[in-house]
Scaffold this active site. Sequence first.
Site, PDB file in Angstrom:
ATOM      1  N   ASP A   1      24.012 -23.241 -21.099  1.00 17.23           N
ATOM      2  CA  ASP A   1      24.181 -24.561 -21.693  1.00 17.23           C
ATOM      3  C   ASP A   1      24.242 -25.648 -20.626  1.00 17.23           C
ATOM      4  O   ASP A   1      24.512 -25.379 -19.452  1.00 17.23           O
ATOM      5  CB  ASP A   1      25.459 -24.591 -22.536  1.00 17.23           C
ATOM      6  CG  ASP A   1      25.232 -23.993 -23.914  1.00 17.23           C
ATOM      7  OD1 ASP A   1      24.062 -23.759 -24.274  1.00 17.23           O
ATOM      8  OD2 ASP A   1      26.221 -23.766 -24.623  1.00 17.23           O
TER       9      ASP A   1
ATOM     10  N   LYS B   1      22.402 -28.237 -25.036  1.00 16.29           N
ATOM     11  CA  LYS B   1      22.360 -29.426 -25.879  1.00 16.29           C
ATOM     12  C   LYS B   1      23.296 -30.457 -25.271  1.00 16.29           C
ATOM     13  O   LYS B   1      24.461 -30.179 -25.071  1.00 16.29           O
ATOM     14  CB  LYS B   1      22.847 -29.101 -27.290  1.00 16.29           C
ATOM     15  CG  LYS B   1      21.947 -28.136 -28.002  1.00 16.29           C
ATOM     16  CD  LYS B   1      22.449 -27.847 -29.388  1.00 16.29           C
ATOM     17  CE  LYS B   1      23.324 -26.623 -29.439  1.00 16.29           C
ATOM     18  NZ  LYS B   1      22.710 -25.361 -29.243  1.00 16.29           N
TER      19      LYS B   1
ATOM     20  N   MET C   1      34.625 -33.349 -27.164  1.00 23.38           N
ATOM     21  CA  MET C   1      33.458 -34.089 -27.666  1.00 23.38           C
ATOM     22  C   MET C   1      33.891 -35.392 -28.347  1.00 23.38           C
ATOM     23  O   MET C   1      33.228 -35.846 -29.286  1.00 23.38           O
ATOM     24  CB  MET C   1      32.650 -33.248 -28.668  1.00 23.38           C
ATOM     25  CG  MET C   1      32.062 -31.994 -28.080  1.00 23.38           C
ATOM     26  SD  MET C   1      31.172 -31.023 -29.309  1.00 23.38           S
ATOM     27  CE  MET C   1      32.518 -30.210 -30.137  1.00 23.38           C
TER      28      MET C   1
END
Length: 268
Positions: free
Chosen positions: A35, A56, A168
Site C-alpha cells: 500500500d 490507494k 483518515m
Amino acid sequence: MSGFVSLVGAGPGDAELLTLKAVDRLKRADLVLYDALVSADVVALAPQAQRFPVGKRARRKSFEQRTIERLMIRAAQRGKRVVRLKCGDPFVFGRGGEEALALAEAGIAFEVIPGVSSAVAAPASAGIPVTHRGLASGFIAVSGHAEEAYRPALASLAPGAATVVVLMGVAHRADIARLLLERGWPKDTPAAIVMSASTAEQHVWSGALADLPFASIPEHLPGTLVVGAVVSVAQQLAPQTTGTAVVCASPGPAEGGLARQEQQHVHR
Ligand SMILES: C[S@@+](CC[C@H](N)C(=O)[O-])C[C@H]1O[C@@H](n2cnc3c(N)ncnc32)[C@H](O)[C@@H]1O
C-alpha cells in the site's frame, strides 16, 4: 503447485516496528503487493521479490480492490509466496478482512500477521498514552474519512468518556471538532494531530479542541487525530523526548489555548 498469501501489517513506518514474522515473510516472498503508506524501508526488506505498489491514496488513481484481490489469488495459484503488505494492522481500516474473505472464497491458503496500528503507534510516538490512570480508561478508534463513518460513534460518546483516536480524519478535522464541541466536550480539551508517526518526517500539532479546525499542518502527510486529556501527558513528557523542537507557536481562539506545532526527529 500451491502458493501462499501472508496478509502482513507493516506498522506505522519505522521498519524496526515490524514483527519478526513480518520480516521473515518479506525475506521469503516472491511477490510483495504494498500500500501507499508502507514505508520504503519496509519494502526494501524484500529485495529478492517482485514488488508492486497497489496503494490507494486520497485523490490519486489506484488499483481497484477487486484487482488487488485477483493479483494475489492468481500469483498464489501459480505457486508464489505472496506478501500483501498493508500499513499498520491489516484488519484496522485497511480492508484486510475483505481480502481474507476473497482468499478464503478462492480456496487459497493464507495467514494474517498483525501489525502495530497507527491507532496506538501514532499517539505513542508523540508521547501520548491512549489510556492513563485518572485521565482515560479507554479509547475509541474511528475512521474519519466520511461523516457517516464517524458521526454515529462520536455522537454516542459522552464528553471525556474515552480518548478519541481518528484515522483518515485530517481532512475532516473541523467537522469532527465541531461534532465533539456540539456534544458538550469542553473547548479546552487537549487535542493533537500526529503525522508520519515513527518516521523521519514525524510532525505533531497540539492545541485545544476548539483550535483543531484551524490547525495549519502539512496536508500531504498521513495523520492521526487524538482528542482527550491524555494529550496533556505528552506536554509533561516533552522535555524528556529527545530532539523535539517547537517550530511554530500561535495563540488559538480557544480560551487560554495555545496551538503548538512540533517537528519530532525520531531517527538519528
Ligand atoms: C487506510 S488507514 C489504514 C490504517 C492502518 N491499517 C493501521 O492500522 O494503522 C490509513 C490511515 O492511517 C493513519 N496512519 C497511517 N500511518 C500513519 C503514520 N505513520 N502516522 C500517523 N497516522 C498514520 C492515517 O490516519 C491514515 O490516513
